[in-house]
Write an enzyme that holds these catalytic residues in place. Structure first.
Site, PDB file in Angstrom:
ATOM      1  N   PRO A 130       0.779  -1.068  -0.056  1.00  0.00           N
ATOM      2  CG  PRO A 130       0.003  -0.898   2.192  1.00  0.00           C
ATOM      3  CD  PRO A 130       0.887  -2.043   1.248  1.00  0.00           C
ATOM      4  CB  CYS A 131       3.327   2.647  -2.279  1.00  0.00           C
ATOM      5  SG  CYS A 131       2.543   2.438  -3.854  1.00  0.00           S
ATOM      6  CG  HIS A 132      -2.731   3.690  -0.899  1.00  0.00           C
ATOM      7  ND1 HIS A 132      -2.500   2.094  -1.373  1.00  0.00           N
ATOM      8  CD2 HIS A 132      -3.608   3.377   0.019  1.00  0.00           C
ATOM      9  CE1 HIS A 132      -3.286   1.473  -0.714  1.00  0.00           C
ATOM     10  NE2 HIS A 132      -4.089   2.079   0.014  1.00  0.00           N
TER      11      HIS A 132
END
Length: 161
Positions: A130-132
């Site tokens: 989850p780089c968001h």
DNA sequence: TTGAATCACATAT
DNA sequence: ATATGTGATTCAA
């Protein structure tokens, strides 16, 4: 064996993005996720294994807000030591929370906050890793796919900036 | 707002 | 092999 999963994002998310149609795809090799991303068109699906069927359900549930973790999806990274370490760290950020680029660097005993952004840009598994959930200390930061998608994912997770 | 700091990587030489 | 440029940044004038 290589399998491809393709999921059309639900209306709820699309409204937030302002994008008309958006598909999320994942590629598995031997039941292990090796690549994922967003496209504007459906990919031809190849789903045979139990693992892929499970991954499909997990991801579909995530996009409709019914699922908050990807623990069951195994993934493989073939990247430099630094980039891998950063992505592993990012995979630990809990659903609905965020960390800053600086914090992620610090968790790896590094001060290379700018390099964290570079590592995230190379993330082969957006959403699953989850780089968001990594944002700037002030401001949302960037997102290589499309910033609108980052906003929509954070919104889905109930994050307020 | 501007400028300096900071460091992994890609690209060029 | 070495040098240079570039960020999905941060902090302090």
């Amino acid at each position: 064996m290589r399998e491809v999963i393709s999921i059309e994002l639900p209306e709820k998310i699309l409204t937030k993005t302002g994008i008309e149609t958006l598909w999320f795809y994942t590629i598995l090799e031997k039941g292990i996720a090796v690549k994922s991303g967003f496209t504007d068109g459906c990919l031809e699906e190849i789903i045979e294994s139990e693992k892929a069927i499970q991954a499909r359900k997990i991801l579909t549930d995530y996009f409709s807000g019914k699922r908050t973790s990807f623990e069951e999806i195994d993934f493989k990274l073939d990247l430099s030591k630094f980039t891998t370490a950063i992505l592993i760290e990012v995979a630990r950020i809990p659903y609905g929370t965020v960390a800053t680029y600086g914090e992620i660097a610090a968790r790896i005993q590094s001060r290379a906050y700018r390099a964290v952004g570079q590592a995230l840009k190379r993330n082969p598994l957006p959403v699953i890793i989850p780089c968001h959930r990594v944002v700037g200390k002030s401001g949302i930061g960037g997102y290589s796919s499309d910033l609108r998608i980052k906003t929509a994912l954070l919104d889905l997770e109930g994050v307020l900036l």
